[in-house]
Design a protein around this motif. Structure first.
Motif, short mmCIF file in Angstrom:
data_model
loop_
_atom_site.label_atom_id
_atom_site.label_comp_id
_atom_site.label_asym_id
_atom_site.label_seq_id
_atom_site.Cartn_x
_atom_site.Cartn_y
_atom_site.Cartn_z
N MET A 1 0.72 -1.32 -0.03
CA MET A 1 -0.03 0.08 -0.02
C MET A 1 1.03 1.20 -0.10
N GLU A 2 0.75 1.98 -0.98
CA GLU A 2 1.73 3.41 -1.11
C GLU A 2 0.87 4.29 -0.30
N ARG A 3 2.01 5.10 0.33
CA ARG A 3 1.71 6.12 1.05
C ARG A 3 2.77 7.41 0.71
N CYS A 4 2.37 8.64 0.96
CA CYS A 4 2.91 9.91 0.79
C CYS A 4 4.35 9.70 1.95
N PRO A 5 5.41 9.65 1.31
CA PRO A 5 6.95 9.42 1.49
C PRO A 5 6.93 9.92 3.13
N TRP A 6 6.58 11.18 3.44
CA TRP A 6 6.69 11.85 4.68
C TRP A 6 6.04 10.95 5.93
N SER A 7 5.15 10.15 5.74
CA SER A 7 4.37 9.36 6.49
C SER A 7 5.19 8.34 7.21
N ARG A 8 6.28 7.89 6.48
CA ARG A 8 7.06 6.58 6.81
C ARG A 8 8.05 6.71 7.73
N GLN A 9 8.24 8.10 8.19
CA GLN A 9 9.08 8.55 9.40
C GLN A 9 9.04 7.70 10.67
N THR A 10 7.85 7.68 11.12
CA THR A 10 7.35 6.88 12.41
C THR A 10 6.09 6.46 12.51
N THR A 11 5.80 5.55 13.33
CA THR A 11 4.39 4.86 13.41
C THR A 11 3.35 5.88 13.75
N ILE A 12 3.71 7.04 14.52
CA ILE A 12 2.57 8.09 14.89
C ILE A 12 2.45 9.02 13.38
N MET A 13 3.39 9.24 12.80
CA MET A 13 3.29 10.07 11.58
C MET A 13 2.55 9.32 10.56
N GLN A 14 2.64 7.90 10.60
CA GLN A 14 1.94 7.14 9.51
C GLN A 14 0.37 7.14 10.00
N GLU A 15 -0.04 7.08 11.32
CA GLU A 15 -1.37 7.03 11.73
C GLU A 15 -2.13 8.49 11.43
N TYR A 16 -1.34 9.48 11.68
CA TYR A 16 -1.47 10.68 11.41
C TYR A 16 -1.99 10.75 10.00
N HIS A 17 -1.15 10.55 8.91
CA HIS A 17 -1.40 10.43 7.50
C HIS A 17 -2.60 9.59 7.19
N ASP A 18 -2.82 8.47 7.83
CA ASP A 18 -3.79 7.46 7.40
C ASP A 18 -5.03 7.84 7.74
N THR A 19 -5.23 8.74 8.98
CA THR A 19 -6.48 8.95 9.53
C THR A 19 -6.82 10.41 9.63
N VAL A 20 -6.18 11.23 9.56
CA VAL A 20 -6.31 12.78 9.84
C VAL A 20 -5.82 13.59 8.48
N TRP A 21 -4.75 13.54 8.17
CA TRP A 21 -4.28 14.46 7.08
C TRP A 21 -4.85 14.44 5.91
N GLY A 22 -5.45 15.50 5.47
CA GLY A 22 -6.10 15.80 4.21
C GLY A 22 -7.44 15.41 4.19
N VAL A 23 -8.24 15.21 5.30
CA VAL A 23 -9.81 14.95 5.46
C VAL A 23 -10.29 16.06 5.77
N PRO A 24 -11.26 16.49 4.49
CA PRO A 24 -12.00 17.69 4.75
C PRO A 24 -12.60 17.92 6.40
N GLU A 25 -12.13 19.28 6.76
CA GLU A 25 -12.79 19.36 8.26
C GLU A 25 -13.69 20.66 8.16
N TYR A 26 -14.98 20.38 8.88
CA TYR A 26 -15.86 21.70 8.78
C TYR A 26 -16.49 21.84 10.09
N ASP A 27 -15.64 21.42 11.25
CA ASP A 27 -15.80 21.69 12.39
C ASP A 27 -15.09 22.99 13.02
N ASP A 28 -15.76 24.09 13.41
CA ASP A 28 -14.73 25.15 13.98
C ASP A 28 -13.84 24.84 14.85
N GLN A 29 -14.30 24.01 16.10
CA GLN A 29 -13.55 23.62 17.15
C GLN A 29 -12.23 23.00 16.77
N LYS A 30 -12.28 22.14 15.70
CA LYS A 30 -11.17 21.16 15.09
C LYS A 30 -10.21 22.09 14.06
#
Length: 199
Positions: free
Chosen positions: A1-30
């Motif tokens: 499974m291919e990912r953006c290269p920067w996400s491969r640095q650490t487990t926490i970066m990969q999790e952030y990439h796979d679940t959060v980064w780039g997901v359209p956000e519409y909640d003011d607080q977030k």
């Protein structure tokens, strides 16, 4: 499974990439939370901020906009003593000023989300990139958003910080074409906007 290269640095970066980064956000607080974390990242790595994210949430009252807007000098000094976060007085003061600015934006535009998404007419900016070298760090869009946020009274806001912010909250989809998240986050945008129309 291919990912953006920067996400491969650490487990926490990969999790952030796979679940959060780039997901359209519409909640003011977030959206506000992410903007404040990006401001704190200035001059540091995103890995550093991710490692401190829980401490940030605790120290800044979950980034509740109204609470931060009411912070006083005593609270600033308290945050300056907190070893779990970035102890930069200018960044702490910027968080307070920016919370106040966002409250005003909410009054003027209905929500912080509506204000931010208005720059793209509610659409995700989705450009085809094949390598990290092709992805810019600023754009005419980030220039415009940074300029308007400054007009609204926001501090510690620059085009580079705003470009990273727009990527993170999905206004710009900068996952590489080879990345499995490219199409997934695009699909989230359509679902979210359709759901919003039905509400």
């Amino acid at each position: 499974m291919e990912r953006c290269p920067w996400s491969r640095q650490t487990t926490i970066m990969q999790e952030y990439h796979d679940t959060v980064w780039g997901v359209p956000e519409y909640d003011d607080q977030k959206l506000f939370r992410k903007l404040m974390l990006d401001i704190n990242q200035a001059g540091l790595s995103w890995q550093t901020i991710l490692n401190k994210s829980d401490a940030f949430d605790e120290a800044y009252d979950g980034f509740e906009i109204e609470k931060i807007a009411a912070y006083d000098q005593k609270k600033i000094e308290e945050l300056m003593q907190n070893k779990g976060i970035i102890r930069n007085r200018r960044k702490i003061e910027a968080a307070i000023q920016n919370a106040r600015a966002v409250l005003q934006i909410q009054k003027e535009h209905g929500s912080f989300s509506d204000f931010l998404w208005s720059f793209t007419n509610g659409k995700v900016v989705d450009i085809s990139y094949h390598s990290p070298a092709e992805i810019p760090t600023v754009s005419p869009l980030s220039d415009r958003v940074a300029k308007e946020l400054k007009k609204k009274g926001c501090k510690f806001i620059g085009s580079t910080t705003i470009y990273a912010f727009l990527e993170a909250v999905g206004i710009i989809n900068d996952h590489l074409d080879i990345c499995f998240r490219k199409k997934e986050v695009a699909a989230y945008a359509k679902i979210d906007r359709e759901d919003e129309k039905d509400a």
